[in-house]
Scaffold this active site. Structure first.
Site, PDB file in Angstrom:
ATOM      1  N   HIS A   1     -54.399-146.940  70.694  1.00 50.30           N
ATOM      2  CA  HIS A   1     -54.407-148.099  69.810  1.00 50.30           C
ATOM      3  C   HIS A   1     -55.804-148.690  69.598  1.00 50.30           C
ATOM      4  O   HIS A   1     -55.941-149.723  68.953  1.00 50.30           O
ATOM      5  CB  HIS A   1     -53.477-149.190  70.358  1.00 50.30           C
ATOM      6  CG  HIS A   1     -52.023-148.882  70.119  1.00 50.30           C
ATOM      7  ND1 HIS A   1     -51.451-147.704  70.512  1.00 50.30           N
ATOM      8  CD2 HIS A   1     -51.045-149.596  69.507  1.00 50.30           C
ATOM      9  CE1 HIS A   1     -50.170-147.706  70.165  1.00 50.30           C
ATOM     10  NE2 HIS A   1     -49.900-148.842  69.548  1.00 50.30           N
TER      11      HIS A   1
ATOM     12  N   GLU B   1     -46.843-146.855  56.757  1.00 53.91           N
ATOM     13  CA  GLU B   1     -48.201-147.225  56.334  1.00 53.91           C
ATOM     14  C   GLU B   1     -48.628-146.497  55.067  1.00 53.91           C
ATOM     15  O   GLU B   1     -49.253-147.076  54.175  1.00 53.91           O
ATOM     16  CB  GLU B   1     -49.225-146.924  57.448  1.00 53.91           C
ATOM     17  CG  GLU B   1     -49.228-147.917  58.598  1.00 53.91           C
ATOM     18  CD  GLU B   1     -48.202-147.572  59.671  1.00 53.91           C
ATOM     19  OE1 GLU B   1     -47.405-146.621  59.463  1.00 53.91           O
ATOM     20  OE2 GLU B   1     -48.195-148.252  60.712  1.00 53.91           O
TER      21      GLU B   1
ATOM     22  N   HIS C   1     -53.828-125.338  35.559  1.00 57.80           N
ATOM     23  CA  HIS C   1     -52.431-125.070  35.929  1.00 57.80           C
ATOM     24  C   HIS C   1     -51.550-125.044  34.681  1.00 57.80           C
ATOM     25  O   HIS C   1     -51.051-126.081  34.250  1.00 57.80           O
ATOM     26  CB  HIS C   1     -51.944-126.155  36.889  1.00 57.80           C
ATOM     27  CG  HIS C   1     -52.782-126.273  38.128  1.00 57.80           C
ATOM     28  ND1 HIS C   1     -54.020-126.850  38.137  1.00 57.80           N
ATOM     29  CD2 HIS C   1     -52.537-125.874  39.407  1.00 57.80           C
ATOM     30  CE1 HIS C   1     -54.521-126.809  39.364  1.00 57.80           C
ATOM     31  NE2 HIS C   1     -53.645-126.226  40.158  1.00 57.80           N
TER      32      HIS C   1
ATOM     33  N   HIS D   1     -48.668-120.828  38.440  1.00 58.99           N
ATOM     34  CA  HIS D   1     -48.951-122.190  38.905  1.00 58.99           C
ATOM     35  C   HIS D   1     -50.386-122.632  38.630  1.00 58.99           C
ATOM     36  O   HIS D   1     -50.593-123.632  37.963  1.00 58.99           O
ATOM     37  CB  HIS D   1     -48.657-122.312  40.415  1.00 58.99           C
ATOM     38  CG  HIS D   1     -49.321-123.489  41.053  1.00 58.99           C
ATOM     39  ND1 HIS D   1     -48.742-124.737  41.061  1.00 58.99           N
ATOM     40  CD2 HIS D   1     -50.524-123.624  41.656  1.00 58.99           C
ATOM     41  CE1 HIS D   1     -49.572-125.580  41.668  1.00 58.99           C
ATOM     42  NE2 HIS D   1     -50.651-124.928  42.033  1.00 58.99           N
TER      43      HIS D   1
HETATM   44  C1  LIG Z   1     -51.599-133.531  49.443  1.00 59.62           C
HETATM   45  C2  LIG Z   1     -51.857-132.254  48.733  1.00 59.62           C
HETATM   46  N1  LIG Z   1     -51.809-131.113  49.411  1.00 59.62           N
HETATM   47  C3  LIG Z   1     -52.092-129.936  48.796  1.00 59.62           C
HETATM   48  C4  LIG Z   1     -52.422-129.908  47.477  1.00 59.62           C
HETATM   49  C5  LIG Z   1     -52.788-128.596  46.800  1.00 59.62           C
HETATM   50  N2  LIG Z   1     -51.744-128.230  45.847  1.00 59.62           N
HETATM   51  C6  LIG Z   1     -51.862-128.473  44.549  1.00 59.62           C
HETATM   52  S1  LIG Z   1     -50.529-127.987  43.675  1.00 59.62           S
HETATM   53  C7  LIG Z   1     -49.764-127.409  45.059  1.00 59.62           C
HETATM   54  C8  LIG Z   1     -48.418-126.787  44.956  1.00 59.62           C
HETATM   55  C9  LIG Z   1     -47.499-127.706  44.331  1.00 59.62           C
HETATM   56  O1  LIG Z   1     -46.272-127.143  44.126  1.00 59.62           O
HETATM   57  P1  LIG Z   1     -45.263-127.884  43.173  1.00 59.62           P
HETATM   58  O2  LIG Z   1     -45.315-129.310  43.443  1.00 59.62           O
HETATM   59  O3  LIG Z   1     -43.973-127.191  43.312  1.00 59.62           O
HETATM   60  O4  LIG Z   1     -45.888-127.693  41.764  1.00 59.62           O
HETATM   61  P2  LIG Z   1     -45.626-126.508  40.726  1.00 59.62           P
HETATM   62  O5  LIG Z   1     -46.428-125.343  41.166  1.00 59.62           O
HETATM   63  O6  LIG Z   1     -44.198-126.216  40.734  1.00 59.62           O
HETATM   64  O7  LIG Z   1     -46.136-127.093  39.490  1.00 59.62           O
HETATM   65  C10 LIG Z   1     -50.555-127.605  46.170  1.00 59.62           C
HETATM   66  C11 LIG Z   1     -50.172-127.211  47.527  1.00 59.62           C
HETATM   67  C12 LIG Z   1     -52.466-131.143  46.802  1.00 59.62           C
HETATM   68  N3  LIG Z   1     -52.811-131.232  45.534  1.00 59.62           N
HETATM   69  N4  LIG Z   1     -52.152-132.294  47.448  1.00 59.62           N
END
Ligand SMILES: Cc1ncc(C[n+]2csc(CCOP(=O)(O)OP(=O)(O)O)c2C)c(N)n1
Ligand SMILES: [Mg+2]
Length: 689
Positions: A493, A432, A32, A280
């Site tokens: 539960h 939680e 990334h 990204h």
């Molecule tokens: C809980 C979770 N769901 C999905 C992902 C997959 N994922 C990784 S980065 C991303 C997008 C993140 O967007 P942002 O936080 O805006 O990061 P940017 O691209 O701007 O760096 C996703 C959906 C993850 N890492 N964690």
């Protein structure tokens, strides 16, 4: 080559972070690049101008914590760890003399056994304060770190000088802000007025699918204001001066947590990909990289270039400041140790995850009692016997302490509240997931943290439990109401599949004790853990306290499974294996069978994981291969029990959801009776003969 570069030293450092990140992702052909490129000025300003961190001593207890909650932007962190010469420490927290991240490590980004895995991993790379990647977890964990700091400050600070006063910073993105756990955690942090906590939100309005307009339109600043946070905005991530000013104001002290919302352009400088989703999560490609380097004023063909002066500049900034602060702290700590030797010793023990002498001296021995006591209640007694002798055992419940019985009730235990952080009882609220993450953050700060709730809602905190195991943290999770024994509350539960889910997490120790003395032994096991989290699984209903003059000692808990009872007159014909509330069924069946002249062994098996750690001889002694007439009983999903019951053994467990009814009716309906166990045992003997 770098003689051609003309820019001021700050910009040179910022662009080094950017280009190292781009080059590493390109070389790995995976990763990334966009967010490290955009946030390099932000991270640089924070690290170089503010962070109180000594690269030579990355586990200095009073260091500021930095959390990269946007874990996918890991190259941002690895670049900083490299450029600031952070040292790797060994498992005794001693400096190894090696850099945590060398340039070769960066070149091996995302490769097998690299110190630079795809997402930052706590147990692997020094300077990585917590494992991130599952969005929302990092910021939620940072709240636990901030809570731990407040508690430690209340406990250790005595005079006019402060031994503990670190800040916790987290960088997060749109994804972190969308995830529910960050909202839970922010709500808790605002309530607790954690003035030592600063989140920097990278609002680039881009996520994987495209613009955040697709799915995210709220006013995050307004939301955080409503949570009770101080909110600042920086209009351009390259505006280091404004960020610097806000960070200075934060560090000067407020009465609440701070969020700084920074507008950035993902992939900043890339000719075509800047401000697009394409920046990204994929390599930029050689052409885009060249274009971006031209834009930065960088030699476009240089790779992994660290120009002259960059290392020195970081050494003179973050490095010198951190070394000075650490040295001053060490000097003060030496004075402090003379005046408060016990406290100083305790800090050392905490930091090394050691236990104070006599921590277990008041753990009770429970006399035999057929009527018995719920394991949640015996656990309360044991926990309250330990806690006064283990001052950094701090935790609480997600609004269920009256049910989970995890409240510390001894004199002066107190509550950990806004403005009064020295209490031992946390109120996580009905959150939680944030509780799990906060407990991890507290454990990362070396507090012996615990969080409790109903076993059914372990699902609500599973991502945090998983991360505790991945990080090798000894977080304690206490789950009560562990089965259909819950009764009238019904199937919503009544856990069925939760135990199985927890047992499937590598490294996690689950313990489901059968009676009060097994509960006591379980606590002994848990408190000795240094690198594994534990889940203590407890009943709501009373469990008879076994007569240990008749049945073998509960100290067998440490082995995961042990022989509780054997026939008096020869080798067993059948083995009855139970956990928790089902052990009593096995014991009752054993007595019935004995009267019929049938020889049975009862094995109490509170922990699969601990049993698997025993040597083959011990496992063979408890569960001899030759005896394949076996019955396993547990009020939970049966998957996996064939490992111990054997291919032809009987497993009495749950094959459906439970039901809403008084417990007795449920136990009969679902076959959890001594008669059912005895019948299965007879059938097993018949089959095996
Ligand atoms: C809980 C979770 N769901 C999905 C992902 C997959 N994922 C990784 S980065 C991303 C997008 C993140 O967007 P942002 O936080 O805006 O990061 P940017 O691209 O701007 O760096 C996703 C959906 C993850 N890492 N964690
Ligand atoms: Mg984004």
């Amino acid at each position: 080559m770098d003689t051609a570069i003309t820019m001021n030293i700050d910009q040179l450092c910022i662009n080094t972070i950017r280009t190292l990140s781009m080059d590493a992702v390109q070389q790995a052909n995976s990763g990334h690049p966009g967010t490290p490129m955009a946030l390099a000025p932000v991270a640089y300003t924070l690290w170089q101008k503010h962070l109180r961190f000594d690269p030579a001593d990355p586990t200095w207890p009073n260091r500021d914590r930095f959390v990269l909650s946007a874990g996918h932007a890991s190259m941002l962190l690895y670049s900083l760890l490299h450029l600031t010469h952070v040292q790797q420490v060994d498992n005794q927290y001693n400096s190894s003399g090696h850099p945590a991240v060398s340039l070769d490590d960066i070149k091996a980004f995302r490769q097998l056994d690299s110190k630079c895995p795809g997402h930052p991993e706590y147990h692997l790379t020094s300077g990585v304060e917590t494992t991130t990647g599952p969005l929302g977890q990092g910021v939620a964990t940072s709240v636990g770190m901030a809570i731990a700091e407040r508690w430690m400050a209340a406990y250790f600070n005595t005079g006019d000088e402060e031994l503990i006063n670190y800040n916790v910073y987290a960088i997060c993105g749109d994804g972190d802000m969308m995830e529910g756990v960050s909202g839970e955690a922010a709500s808790l942090a605002g309530h607790l007025k954690l003035s030592n906590l600063c989140w920097i939100y990278d609002s680039n309005r881009i996520t994987i699918e495209g613009h955040t307009d697709l799915a995210f339109s709220e006013d995050v600043g307004a939301r955080f204001q409503a949570y009770g946070w101080h909110v600042e905005h920086v209009g351009d991530a390259n505006d280091c001066a404004t960020l610097d000013q806000y960070l200075t104001e934060f560090a000067a002290g407020r009465d609440r947590p701070t969020i700084i919302i920074v507008r950035s352009l993902i992939g900043y400088g890339a000719p075509k990909k800047q401000d697009t989703k394409e920046a990204h999560g994929e390599p930029l490609g050689e052409e885009e990289i060249k274009g971006a380097k031209r834009f930065y004023g960088w030699p476009e063909d240089a790779k992994f270039l660290v120009p002259d002066g960059v290392y020195d500049h970081f050494a003179q900034g973050l490095g010198a400041r951190g070394a000075g602060l650490n040295a001053a702290w060490r000097e003060y700590f030496a004075k402090y140790s003379k005046i408060h030797p016990n406290r100083a010793k305790e800090l050392h023990q905490m930091e090394h995850r050691e236990l104070p002498e006599g921590w277990d001296r008041d753990i009770p021995i429970f006399p035999a009692d057929p009527k018995g006591i719920a394991s949640r209640d015996s656990s309360a007694k044991v926990q309250n016997a330990i806690a006064p002798n283990l001052p950094w055992l701090v935790g609480g419940a997600a609004d269920l302490a009256p049910s989970t019985k995890t409240r510390l009730t001894f004199k002066d235990a107190g509550d950990l509240e806004a403005g009064h952080y020295g209490g031992r009882n946390m109120h996580f609220g009905i959150r939680e997931h944030a509780m799990g993450a906060a407990c991890n953050g507290m454990a990362l700060s070396k507090v012996r943290s615990y969080g409790s709730g109903f076993l059914i809602f372990s699902d609500y905190m599973k991502p945090a439990i998983r991360l505790a195991a991945l990080m090798e943290l000894p977080t304690v999770f206490i789950f009560t109401h562990d089965s259909i024994g819950v009764g009238e509350d019904g199937p919503t539960h009544q856990p069925v599949e939760q135990l199985l889910a927890l047992r499937s997490i590598p490294g996690l120790i689950t313990l489901r004790p059968a009676d009060a003395n097994e509960v006591a032994e379980s606590w002994r096991v848990m408190m000795h853990l240094k690198h594994e989290p534990a889940c203590l699984i407890l009943s709501r209903q009373p469990l008879p306290t076994l007569d240990r003059d008749v049945y073998h000692s509960a100290s067998g808990v440490a082995h995961g499974a042990y022989i509780l009872a054997d026939p008096k007159d020869g080798p067993p014909e059948v083995i009855l294996i139970g956990t928790g509330s089902e052990v009593q069924l096995c014991v009752a069946a054993h007595e019935t069978l004995a009267k019929e002249g049938i020889r049975s062994r009862v094995v109490s098996m509170p922990s699969w994981e601990l049993f698997e750690k025993q040597d083959a001889a011990y496992r063979e002694k408890v569960l001899p291969d030759a005896i394949n007439a076996r019955v396993a009983v547990e009020q939970a999903a049966t998957i996996g029990w064939d490992r111990y019951a054997g291919r032809h053994g009987a497993v009495i467990g749950m094959h459906t959801f439970g039901a809403s009814a008084p417990m007795k009716a449920l136990l009969t309906k679902f076959g959890f009776t001594p008669d059912a166990v005895a019948a299965a045992a007879r059938a097993q003997i018949k089959r095996a003969s």
